[in-house]
Design a protein around this motif. Structure first.
Motif, PDB file in Angstrom:
ATOM      1  N   MET A   1      24.969  17.963  49.752  1.00 45.11           N
ATOM      2  CA  MET A   1      24.161  17.579  50.900  1.00 45.11           C
ATOM      3  C   MET A   1      24.681  18.268  52.159  1.00 45.11           C
ATOM      4  O   MET A   1      25.887  18.350  52.380  1.00 45.11           O
ATOM      5  CB  MET A   1      24.207  16.053  51.107  1.00 45.11           C
ATOM      6  N   ILE A   2      23.737  18.759  52.986  1.00 41.76           N
ATOM      7  CA  ILE A   2      24.067  19.157  54.345  1.00 41.76           C
ATOM      8  C   ILE A   2      23.906  17.912  55.206  1.00 41.76           C
ATOM      9  O   ILE A   2      22.842  17.283  55.203  1.00 41.76           O
ATOM     10  CB  ILE A   2      23.124  20.262  54.862  1.00 41.76           C
ATOM     11  N   GLY A   3      24.947  17.542  55.929  1.00 44.72           N
ATOM     12  CA  GLY A   3      24.891  16.383  56.794  1.00 44.72           C
ATOM     13  C   GLY A   3      24.726  16.811  58.240  1.00 44.72           C
ATOM     14  O   GLY A   3      25.577  17.532  58.778  1.00 44.72           O
ATOM     15  N   ILE A   4      23.643  16.404  58.870  1.00 46.83           N
ATOM     16  CA  ILE A   4      23.340  16.843  60.230  1.00 46.83           C
ATOM     17  C   ILE A   4      23.434  15.665  61.182  1.00 46.83           C
ATOM     18  O   ILE A   4      22.847  14.608  60.933  1.00 46.83           O
ATOM     19  CB  ILE A   4      21.934  17.480  60.303  1.00 46.83           C
ATOM     20  N   ILE A   5      24.159  15.864  62.284  1.00 43.89           N
ATOM     21  CA  ILE A   5      24.248  14.863  63.347  1.00 43.89           C
ATOM     22  C   ILE A   5      23.487  15.421  64.543  1.00 43.89           C
ATOM     23  O   ILE A   5      23.856  16.470  65.084  1.00 43.89           O
ATOM     24  CB  ILE A   5      25.710  14.562  63.739  1.00 43.89           C
ATOM     25  N   ALA A   6      22.412  14.752  64.948  1.00 51.36           N
ATOM     26  CA  ALA A   6      21.592  15.204  66.078  1.00 51.36           C
ATOM     27  C   ALA A   6      21.847  14.320  67.283  1.00 51.36           C
ATOM     28  O   ALA A   6      22.081  13.115  67.148  1.00 51.36           O
ATOM     29  CB  ALA A   6      20.109  15.170  65.698  1.00 51.36           C
ATOM     30  N   ASP A   7      21.769  14.922  68.486  1.00 49.65           N
ATOM     31  CA  ASP A   7      22.120  14.163  69.686  1.00 49.65           C
ATOM     32  C   ASP A   7      20.943  13.449  70.335  1.00 49.65           C
ATOM     33  O   ASP A   7      21.113  12.792  71.355  1.00 49.65           O
ATOM     34  CB  ASP A   7      22.838  15.051  70.706  1.00 49.65           C
ATOM     35  N   ASP A   8      19.751  13.565  69.758  1.00 51.98           N
ATOM     36  CA  ASP A   8      18.650  12.697  70.178  1.00 51.98           C
ATOM     37  C   ASP A   8      17.613  12.616  69.070  1.00 51.98           C
ATOM     38  O   ASP A   8      17.706  13.324  68.059  1.00 51.98           O
ATOM     39  CB  ASP A   8      18.042  13.106  71.531  1.00 51.98           C
ATOM     40  N   VAL A   9      16.649  11.721  69.244  1.00 52.57           N
ATOM     41  CA  VAL A   9      15.717  11.411  68.156  1.00 52.57           C
ATOM     42  C   VAL A   9      14.795  12.574  67.845  1.00 52.57           C
ATOM     43  O   VAL A   9      14.636  12.965  66.681  1.00 52.57           O
ATOM     44  CB  VAL A   9      14.908  10.142  68.514  1.00 52.57           C
ATOM     45  N   THR A  10      14.157  13.151  68.876  1.00 45.61           N
ATOM     46  CA  THR A  10      13.223  14.241  68.587  1.00 45.61           C
ATOM     47  C   THR A  10      13.963  15.495  68.119  1.00 45.61           C
ATOM     48  O   THR A  10      13.434  16.275  67.330  1.00 45.61           O
ATOM     49  CB  THR A  10      12.349  14.561  69.809  1.00 45.61           C
ATOM     50  N   GLY A  11      15.203  15.666  68.585  1.00 44.10           N
ATOM     51  CA  GLY A  11      16.014  16.750  68.050  1.00 44.10           C
ATOM     52  C   GLY A  11      16.304  16.541  66.580  1.00 44.10           C
ATOM     53  O   GLY A  11      16.352  17.494  65.796  1.00 44.10           O
ATOM     54  N   GLY A  12      16.470  15.284  66.187  1.00 37.80           N
ATOM     55  CA  GLY A  12      16.678  14.978  64.777  1.00 37.80           C
ATOM     56  C   GLY A  12      15.472  15.307  63.928  1.00 37.80           C
ATOM     57  O   GLY A  12      15.593  15.860  62.834  1.00 37.80           O
ATOM     58  N   THR A  13      14.274  14.975  64.421  1.00 39.18           N
ATOM     59  CA  THR A  13      13.078  15.289  63.637  1.00 39.18           C
ATOM     60  C   THR A  13      12.831  16.790  63.589  1.00 39.18           C
ATOM     61  O   THR A  13      12.386  17.324  62.574  1.00 39.18           O
ATOM     62  CB  THR A  13      11.848  14.573  64.223  1.00 39.18           C
ATOM     63  N   LYS A  50      21.552   8.988  69.860  1.00 38.30           N
ATOM     64  CA  LYS A  50      21.063   9.117  71.231  1.00 38.30           C
ATOM     65  C   LYS A  50      22.281   9.304  72.115  1.00 38.30           C
ATOM     66  O   LYS A  50      22.642   8.454  72.916  1.00 38.30           O
ATOM     67  CB  LYS A  50      20.256   7.875  71.624  1.00 38.30           C
ATOM     68  N   THR A  51      22.932  10.472  71.940  1.00 46.00           N
ATOM     69  CA  THR A  51      24.257  10.694  72.535  1.00 46.00           C
ATOM     70  C   THR A  51      24.280  11.800  73.580  1.00 46.00           C
ATOM     71  O   THR A  51      25.347  12.106  74.112  1.00 46.00           O
ATOM     72  CB  THR A  51      25.268  11.053  71.430  1.00 46.00           C
ATOM     73  N   ASP A  58      31.949   7.810  74.052  1.00 44.50           N
ATOM     74  CA  ASP A  58      31.006   7.093  73.201  1.00 44.50           C
ATOM     75  C   ASP A  58      30.275   8.061  72.271  1.00 44.50           C
ATOM     76  O   ASP A  58      30.024   7.756  71.096  1.00 44.50           O
ATOM     77  CB  ASP A  58      29.987   6.332  74.052  1.00 44.50           C
ATOM     78  N   ALA A  59      29.908   9.230  72.799  1.00 41.30           N
ATOM     79  CA  ALA A  59      29.230  10.240  71.977  1.00 41.30           C
ATOM     80  C   ALA A  59      30.127  10.687  70.829  1.00 41.30           C
ATOM     81  O   ALA A  59      29.675  10.857  69.689  1.00 41.30           O
ATOM     82  CB  ALA A  59      28.828  11.437  72.835  1.00 41.30           C
ATOM     83  N   VAL A  60      31.408  10.878  71.114  1.00 40.02           N
ATOM     84  CA  VAL A  60      32.360  11.281  70.077  1.00 40.02           C
ATOM     85  C   VAL A  60      32.481  10.194  69.012  1.00 40.02           C
ATOM     86  O   VAL A  60      32.424  10.472  67.807  1.00 40.02           O
ATOM     87  CB  VAL A  60      33.741  11.581  70.698  1.00 40.02           C
ATOM     88  N   ALA A  61      32.635   8.942  69.442  1.00 33.19           N
ATOM     89  CA  ALA A  61      32.810   7.844  68.481  1.00 33.19           C
ATOM     90  C   ALA A  61      31.598   7.706  67.573  1.00 33.19           C
ATOM     91  O   ALA A  61      31.731   7.578  66.343  1.00 33.19           O
ATOM     92  CB  ALA A  61      33.068   6.542  69.232  1.00 33.19           C
ATOM     93  N   GLN A  62      30.382   7.744  68.148  1.00 35.47           N
ATOM     94  CA  GLN A  62      29.179   7.601  67.341  1.00 35.47           C
ATOM     95  C   GLN A  62      29.005   8.788  66.390  1.00 35.47           C
ATOM     96  O   GLN A  62      28.586   8.624  65.237  1.00 35.47           O
ATOM     97  CB  GLN A  62      27.958   7.461  68.245  1.00 35.47           C
ATOM     98  N   SER A  63      29.309   9.988  66.868  1.00 38.39           N
ATOM     99  CA  SER A  63      29.150  11.183  66.029  1.00 38.39           C
ATOM    100  C   SER A  63      30.125  11.170  64.862  1.00 38.39           C
ATOM    101  O   SER A  63      29.770  11.567  63.737  1.00 38.39           O
ATOM    102  CB  SER A  63      29.339  12.448  66.881  1.00 38.39           C
ATOM    103  N   LEU A  80      26.184  20.060  63.653  1.00 34.87           N
ATOM    104  CA  LEU A  80      25.888  19.350  64.894  1.00 34.87           C
ATOM    105  C   LEU A  80      24.658  19.978  65.526  1.00 34.87           C
ATOM    106  O   LEU A  80      24.667  21.154  65.888  1.00 34.87           O
ATOM    107  CB  LEU A  80      27.062  19.434  65.867  1.00 34.87           C
ATOM    108  N   LYS A  81      23.604  19.192  65.650  1.00 31.08           N
ATOM    109  CA  LYS A  81      22.366  19.690  66.235  1.00 31.08           C
ATOM    110  C   LYS A  81      22.298  19.275  67.703  1.00 31.08           C
ATOM    111  O   LYS A  81      22.305  18.096  68.033  1.00 31.08           O
ATOM    112  CB  LYS A  81      21.151  19.134  65.459  1.00 31.08           C
ATOM    113  N   TYR A  82      22.262  20.283  68.578  1.00 31.94           N
ATOM    114  CA  TYR A  82      22.055  20.027  69.999  1.00 31.94           C
ATOM    115  C   TYR A  82      20.783  20.727  70.452  1.00 31.94           C
ATOM    116  O   TYR A  82      20.154  21.464  69.677  1.00 31.94           O
ATOM    117  CB  TYR A  82      23.271  20.459  70.829  1.00 31.94           C
TER     118      TYR A  82
END
Length: 418
Positions: A1-13, A50-51, A58-63, A80-82
């Protein structure tokens, strides 16, 4: 699996559909993952946080929480998707999160680029261009939340790191082929941890992805993620994953909060199509509960056979400036996000099962208000804007402010009752 962490919702989609487009089965989780929310059979698992503008710690902890949850379900590579305009707060959060993830996976180098040619974002000489214009001269220069006053990616990232550790890989090296680029990436680890390869075309991104396909951590916009998905598909036997079928049953609503030029055009198209429309006016009432109640009363008065309505807080620049001057940027945004959240909850109780949202902050507010855990990525309504089939049977179209053609909101909501 590729695991992607996005920093907002629409960036995730956006990043999820870039991978789904390459034939990989892709799922998305909203917010920090809970037990069993990540399906280990996914080829790509996206955690949309939503970081982007929260405090860096907080962004680091959630990511990190998201990354560990993805690893626990089989992710052996992280991404990491920005945003493709590299926007964040002045002190982060791209740099601090990158450093934390690189330490987690012991990555000596990280290939990263915001280049996304299909969205008009390219990188040349280490400068980020938006439709051929340097970022700092583009409309992002005066973004209300994350103004961007520099176009140099190395400077932008190094200001966010504990110590400068970025460098550019020039376009001629990208064009030299995957083997040469792979060697350059390995050699660069001696003097820089974060590498910005130039990329002006999708072919450039694919060359970069092929060279970095086995790196434990990559970062960037959806462009590089889509190229990485293609490189992964090339390296293994093909497996077809059918797109989840569309479900046109249930009532539909459009909720818009973005003030981008494209969203304003899409709202005008809804108006021209004769759609029922109601504006949330923060100057008229600063109580989000009262604003939401007024909107829901308006919604209740609609004919059930009326076309899908629009409830919006989007404003053109001059009106937005007036609101922000009177209420302040943060307060006005908080009032309207709270109101839209309450509207989303109210219409869900009234039988709405299809939500179309415009704006990253708006989409995040709606997803949080409805406690949506995630779903599987389906067909695209526009490039980078997929339907999401939620675990509870609801459907979502979460549109970044600038995405889609002017008729997207009209077209996506056609054929559905209010």
């Amino acid at each position: 699996m590729i695991g992607i962490i996005a920093d907002d919702v629409t960036g995730g989609t956006d990043v999820a559909v870039a991978c789904r487009r390459q034939g990989l089965r892709t799922g998305i989780v909203f917010g920090e993952p809970r037990d069993h929310s990540i399906d280990p059979t996914w080829d790509v698992g996206v955690v949309a946080l939503k970081t982007r503008t929260i405090p860096a710690a907080d962004a680091v902890a959630q990511s990190l929480t998201a990354a560990r949850a993805l690893q626990a379900q089989g992710a052996d590579q992280l991404y990491l998707k920005y945003c493709s305009t590299f926007d964040s707060t002045a002190d982060g959060n791209i740099g601090p999160v990158l450093e934390a993830l690189a330490s987690l996976v012991d990555a000596r180098r990280v290939v990263t680029t915001p280049s996304s040619p299909e969205h008009g974002r390219t990188v040349s000489g280490g400068q980020l261009l938006v439709n051929g214009v340097p970022l700092a001269e583009s409309p992002m220069r005066d973004h209300p939340l994350t103004p961007m006053r520099d176009s140099d990616l190395v400077r932008l990232l190094d200001r966010q790191l504990t110590a400068p550790s970025s460098r550019v890989l020039p376009l001629e090296l990208v064009h030299a082929g995957a083997d040469a680029l792979r060697s350059a990436i390995a050699d660069s680890a001696h003097d820089a941890r974060y590498l910005f390869p130039d990329a002006v075309t999708d072919d450039d991104l694919l060359a970069i992805a092929r060279a970095a396909v086995h790196e434990p951590l990559l970062a960037g916009a959806a462009g590089l993620a889509g190229a990485l998905a293609r490189a992964v598909v090339e390296s293994r036997p093909s497996t077809e994953h059918p797109t989840p079928p569309a479900d046109d049953t249930g009532r539909t609503i459009v909720l818009a909060g973005s003030c981008s030029r494209r969203t304003l055009e899409q709202i005008d198209a809804m108006r021209n199509a004769g759609r029922p429309m109601h504006r949330l006016d923060a100057l008229a009432d600063q109580d989000p509960t009262a604003l939401a109640a007024r909107a829901l009363a308006w919604y209740d008065a609609l004919d059930r056979d009326a076309p899908a309505p629009l409830i919006y807080a989007s404003l053109p620049p001059e009106e937005l400036q007036e609101v922000q001057e009177q209420l302040g940027v943060e307060r006005s945004a908080a009032i309207l996000e709270d109101a839209i959240s309450q509207v989303a909850q109210g219409v869900r109780e009234r039988g709405v099962s299809c939500f179309i949202t415009a704006g990253g902050e708006t989409s995040g507010a709606v997803i949080a208000a409805l406690a949506v855990r995630g779903g599987e990525i389906g067909a695209e309504a526009a490039r980078g804007v997929p339907w999401i089939h939620g675990h509870d049977g609801a459907r979502f179209l979460l549109k970044s402010g600038n995405f889609g053609d002017p008729e997207l909101l009209v077209r996506a909501s056609e054929g559905s009752g209010s």
